[in-house]
Design an enzyme around this catalytic site. Structure first.
Site, PDB file in Angstrom:
ATOM      1  N   ASP A   1     -22.788   6.997  35.620  1.00  0.00           N
ATOM      2  CA  ASP A   1     -22.275   6.006  34.673  1.00  0.00           C
ATOM      3  C   ASP A   1     -22.076   4.651  35.359  1.00  0.00           C
ATOM      4  O   ASP A   1     -21.069   4.447  36.044  1.00  0.00           O
ATOM      5  CB  ASP A   1     -20.945   6.520  34.100  1.00  0.00           C
ATOM      6  CG  ASP A   1     -20.320   5.550  33.114  1.00  0.00           C
ATOM      7  OD1 ASP A   1     -19.116   5.690  32.827  1.00  0.00           O
ATOM      8  OD2 ASP A   1     -21.028   4.636  32.646  1.00  0.00           O
TER       9      ASP A   1
ATOM     10  N   SER B   1     -28.444 -12.065  28.938  1.00  0.00           N
ATOM     11  CA  SER B   1     -29.836 -12.113  28.464  1.00  0.00           C
ATOM     12  C   SER B   1     -29.986 -13.394  27.657  1.00  0.00           C
ATOM     13  O   SER B   1     -29.184 -13.631  26.739  1.00  0.00           O
ATOM     14  CB  SER B   1     -30.124 -10.897  27.565  1.00  0.00           C
ATOM     15  OG  SER B   1     -31.306 -11.117  26.801  1.00  0.00           O
TER      16      SER B   1
HETATM   17  O1  LIG Z   1     -17.415   5.194  26.195  1.00  0.00           O
HETATM   18  C1  LIG Z   1     -18.515   4.831  26.536  1.00  0.00           C
HETATM   19  C2  LIG Z   1     -19.336   5.584  27.541  1.00  0.00           C
HETATM   20  N1  LIG Z   1     -18.633   6.751  28.001  1.00  0.00           N
HETATM   21  C3  LIG Z   1     -19.055   7.071  29.365  1.00  0.00           C
HETATM   22  C4  LIG Z   1     -18.333   8.278  29.876  1.00  0.00           C
HETATM   23  C5  LIG Z   1     -18.522   9.443  28.963  1.00  0.00           C
HETATM   24  C6  LIG Z   1     -18.087   9.094  27.552  1.00  0.00           C
HETATM   25  C7  LIG Z   1     -18.819   7.864  27.075  1.00  0.00           C
HETATM   26  N2  LIG Z   1     -19.102   3.723  26.052  1.00  0.00           N
HETATM   27  C8  LIG Z   1     -18.517   2.891  25.142  1.00  0.00           C
HETATM   28  C9  LIG Z   1     -18.057   1.682  25.560  1.00  0.00           C
HETATM   29  C10 LIG Z   1     -17.500   0.794  24.656  1.00  0.00           C
HETATM   30  C11 LIG Z   1     -17.412   1.165  23.334  1.00  0.00           C
HETATM   31  C12 LIG Z   1     -17.885   2.381  22.923  1.00  0.00           C
HETATM   32  C13 LIG Z   1     -18.446   3.283  23.824  1.00  0.00           C
HETATM   33  O2  LIG Z   1     -17.699   2.497  21.588  1.00  0.00           O
HETATM   34  C14 LIG Z   1     -17.094   1.298  21.142  1.00  0.00           C
HETATM   35  O3  LIG Z   1     -16.899   0.490  22.301  1.00  0.00           O
END
Ligand SMILES: O=C(CN1CCCCC1)Nc1ccc2c(c1)OCO2
Length: 329
Positions: A34, A198
């Site tokens: 990640d 970007s």
């Molecule tokens: O939570 C994550 C990624 N995350 C990485 C570790 C495992 C569970 C998922 N991304 C994320 C980051 C910001 C967000 C979102 C999702 O949804 C709304 O805002």
């Protein structure tokens, strides 16, 4: 030194899992690399049995090289609302032939229901900057930061793919893995992420719109989350796409052929093929599908998740002045 490990997609490319060996003798777990976080945490012998449903656990008491980091704790919550917390050990961690000693391995004593439900995922390996590692009272370094002094080059690369296994490489750039040349772009790591801007985007065969998109390169997030103005412009091109409030996102008939989405990196461009933007069916009938491009509303920045990154070969350059490199493939 260098390392190279496979990244296997799970759940419609929602996540990519890689084998990581921890301890002596090796205990091999499947972790989600990640680049949006900086904790290496695992399901363990300390995770309540009711919270473990199929995962492989790390047992530090069975590792001759494990040492408890006395008094250390960690606690993390992710943008999707999931969370975990626990205690800390140091141990030997080996990824694709690259071994690093005394890496902080964070043992989960609590995990949220989202992780319990993910039987294939045994933990996360954070590859953002160590400045956002959550261990207290002594913040710990990421695997990459621990490996850096031994690496041939202070880089790792992400080569994720659509519906098939890709690769993470450490310490070198495989120039045979991409087409043309790499375009490097500046990173603002002040918030601990691989954040870049970007300079524009395009929908399908359209001209580049010079609306810049500032966001993080995040292998741990499934989708491409961008400003609502960009989302609206994209789905306007699809007759039967609509915002489904029950799904909190844009959906369309699964049979829809989708336009591509292009994001600029410096003076070059990465084209995400339309089929990458059909993320997954929202219903068992498979009639309605969830879009791979959704809004970044409420986050504060955009997120170039797997939908965007799997269209490219990405260099995470952790040298004195960190930068990101992108190439088509
Ligand atoms: O939570 C994550 C990624 N995350 C990485 C570790 C495992 C569970 C998922 N991304 C994320 C980051 C910001 C967000 C979102 C999702 O949804 C709304 O805002």
């Amino acid at each position: 030194a260098t390392g190279s490990v496979v990244a296997t997609p799970a759940q419609y490319d929602a996540e990519y899992l890689s084998p990581v060996s921890i301890g002596t003798p090796a205990q091999t777990l499947m972790l989600d690399f990640d680049t949006g976080s900086s904790d290496l945490w695992v399901f363990s012998s300390e995770t309540p049995k009711s919270s473990v449903q199929g995962q492989t656990v790390y047992n530090p008491s069975k590792s001759s090289t494990a040492k408890k980091l006395s008094g250390a704790t960690w606690k993390i919550s992710y943008g999707d609302g999931s969370s975990s917390s626990g205690s800390v050990y140091t141990d030997k961690v080996t990824i694709g032939g690259l071994s690093v000693s005394n890496v902080a391995v964070e043992s989960a004593q609590k995990v949220s229901r989202e992780f319990t439900a993910e039987a294939d995922l045994d933990g996360l390996l954070g590859l953002a900057f160590s400045s956002i590692n959550t261990v207290q009272p002594t913040q710990q370094k990421t695997f990459f930061d621990m490996a850096k002094p031994s690496l041939d080059s202070a880089v790792f690369t992400a080569d994720l793919k659509y519906g098939k296994a890709g690769k993470y490489n450490f310490g070198y750039i495989d120039d045979s893995a991409y087409n043309g040349s790499l375009t490097y772009t500046a990173v603002d790591s002040s918030n601990g992420w691989w954040m870049f801007t970007s300079p524009g985007y395009a929908v399908g065969s359209g001209t580049l719109d010079s609306t810049s998109i500032t966001g993080i390169a995040d292998t741990g997030t499934t989708l491409l989350l961008v400003p609502s103005s960009v989302v609206t412009t994209y789905y306007k091109q699809i007759r039967n796409a609509r915002y489904d409030s029950s799904q909190a996102g844009y959906v369309f008939p699964c049979s829809t052929s989708l336009p591509s989405f292009t994001y600029a990196v410096g003076n070059s461009q990465i084209v995400i093929p339309g089929k990458y933007i059909n993320f997954a069916p929202v219903d068992s009938a498979g009639s309605s599908c969830f879009g791979g491009i959704q809004s970044d509303e409420g986050i504060g920045f955009s997120i170039f998740g797997d939908v965007a990154l799997k269209a490219a070969f990405v260099v995470f350059d952790g040298s004195q002045s960190p930068r990101l490199g992108f190439a088509s493939k």
